[in-house]
Design an enzyme around this catalytic site. Structure first.
Site, PDB file in Angstrom:
ATOM      1  N   ASN A 100       0.853  -1.196   0.000  1.00  0.00           N
ATOM      2  CA  ASN A 100       0.000   0.000   0.000  1.00  0.00           C
ATOM      3  C   ASN A 100       0.884   1.240   0.000  1.00  0.00           C
ATOM      4  O   ASN A 100       2.014   1.202   0.481  1.00  0.00           O
ATOM      5  CB  ASN A 100      -0.880   0.002   1.256  1.00  0.00           C
ATOM      6  N   HIS A 102       0.666   5.141   1.449  1.00  0.00           N
ATOM      7  CA  HIS A 102      -0.125   5.973   2.363  1.00  0.00           C
ATOM      8  C   HIS A 102       0.504   7.368   2.417  1.00  0.00           C
ATOM      9  O   HIS A 102       1.726   7.491   2.538  1.00  0.00           O
ATOM     10  CB  HIS A 102      -0.143   5.332   3.752  1.00  0.00           C
ATOM     11  N   SER A 129       4.540   6.889   2.638  1.00  0.00           N
ATOM     12  CA  SER A 129       5.171   5.607   2.972  1.00  0.00           C
ATOM     13  C   SER A 129       4.599   4.512   2.084  1.00  0.00           C
ATOM     14  O   SER A 129       3.394   4.444   1.890  1.00  0.00           O
ATOM     15  CB  SER A 129       4.858   5.210   4.431  1.00  0.00           C
TER      16      SER A 129
HETATM   17  C1  GRF Z   1      -2.757   8.853  -2.694  1.00  0.00           C
HETATM   18  O1  GRF Z   1      -2.455  10.009  -1.966  1.00  0.00           O
HETATM   19  C2  GRF Z   1      -2.400   7.615  -1.920  1.00  0.00           C
HETATM   20  O2  GRF Z   1      -1.278   7.775  -1.114  1.00  0.00           O
HETATM   21  C3  GRF Z   1      -3.622   7.436  -1.054  1.00  0.00           C
HETATM   22  O3  GRF Z   1      -4.707   7.799  -1.864  1.00  0.00           O
HETATM   23  C4  GRF Z   1      -4.277   8.700  -2.870  1.00  0.00           C
HETATM   24  C5  GRF Z   1      -4.605   8.062  -4.183  1.00  0.00           C
HETATM   25  O4  GRF Z   1      -4.308   8.883  -5.275  1.00  0.00           O
HETATM   26  N1  GRF Z   1      -3.673   6.092  -0.529  1.00  0.00           N
HETATM   27  P1  GRF Z   1      -4.288   8.269  -6.737  1.00  0.00           P
HETATM   28  O5  GRF Z   1      -5.649   7.610  -6.969  1.00  0.00           O
HETATM   29  O6  GRF Z   1      -3.175   7.293  -6.829  1.00  0.00           O
HETATM   30  O7  GRF Z   1      -4.106   9.441  -7.646  1.00  0.00           O
END
Ligand code: GRF
Length: 205
Positions: A100, A102, A129
């Site tokens: 994942n 985050h 992260s």
């Molecule tokens: C990103 O900021 C990611 O870290 C978080 O959700 C957002 C997703 O953005 N988990 P995208 O759909 O990849 O543009």
């Protein structure tokens, strides 16, 4: 050697993985209107919607999701803005091959609204992260982090944009390390064989 990417929306991290030349074989969204689905389809990548609304329980949704993932026999499942909490059964079934990204420097600010919360806390450094998914939300062995400065006058949107630019740098790197078999987890700590840097710092806007 393929990667299945799970999304719910925009899909910019998914796109970064594809643009890095990583072998993304399918993109699955829990929302049919996720913009990322169109981006993937345009690149000729298989797409599928598995809507959580079609299933009575989290368990049933996760089982359907797992079945769809299995059709591609991926080496790795990469969550990229996937906005559903996964059941322990799903997580353990994919243990060690579920990643994942985050938008915070974990373990600070798990959960939602990370940029607002970082600003409210007055932190001077923020970031993102990439981690292996554990049973707790936004928790699990950290593979790589990118740090950015918090600037006076930042808004959540400006800070989010600065962090997102680095997300697109570190996520492909982490996935590539995984596919190359270079990630070693010992006592919950991830190291990279060959000692690549697991910290990126950028003060670029
Ligand atoms: C990103 O900021 C990611 O870290 C978080 O959700 C957002 C997703 O953005 N988990 P995208 O759909 O990849 O543009």
């Amino acid at each position: 050697m393929s990667v299945v990417v799970l999304i719910s929306g925009r899909g910019s991290n998914m796109q970064a993985l594809m643009e890095a030349g990583l072998p993304v074989s399918a993109v699955i969204s829990n929302r049919g209107n996720a913009a990322g689905l169109e981006i993937a389809a345009k690149r000729g990548v298989a797409t599928k919607t598995v809507s959580h609304k079609d299933y009575p329980t989290r368990e049933a949704f996760d089982a359907a999701l797992a079945a769809e993932i299995d059709r591609h026999s991926p080496k790795l499942v990469a969550l990229a803005g996937f906005m559903r909490i996964l059941t322990p059964a799903f997580v353990s079934r994919h243990a060690g091959r579920l990643m994942n990204i985050h938008p915070s420097l974990l373990p600070a600010f798990p959960g939602l609204d990370t940029h607002e919360r970082a600003l409210a806390a007055g932190v001077k450094v923020h970031g993102c992260s990439v981690h292996f998914v554990g049973e707790q939300l936004d928790h699990g062995p950290i593979i790589i982090q990118a740090a950015v400065p918090v600037r006076p006058g930042d808004t959540p949107d400006r800070l989010a944009a600065r962090v997102l630019r680095q997300e697109h740098v570190v996520y492909p790197r982490a996935v590539r390390w995984f596919l190359e078999g270079r990630l070693v987890i010992r006592d919950g700590v991830v190291n990279v064989k060959g000692n690549d840097a697991q910290l990126v710092y950028s003060d670029r806007d």
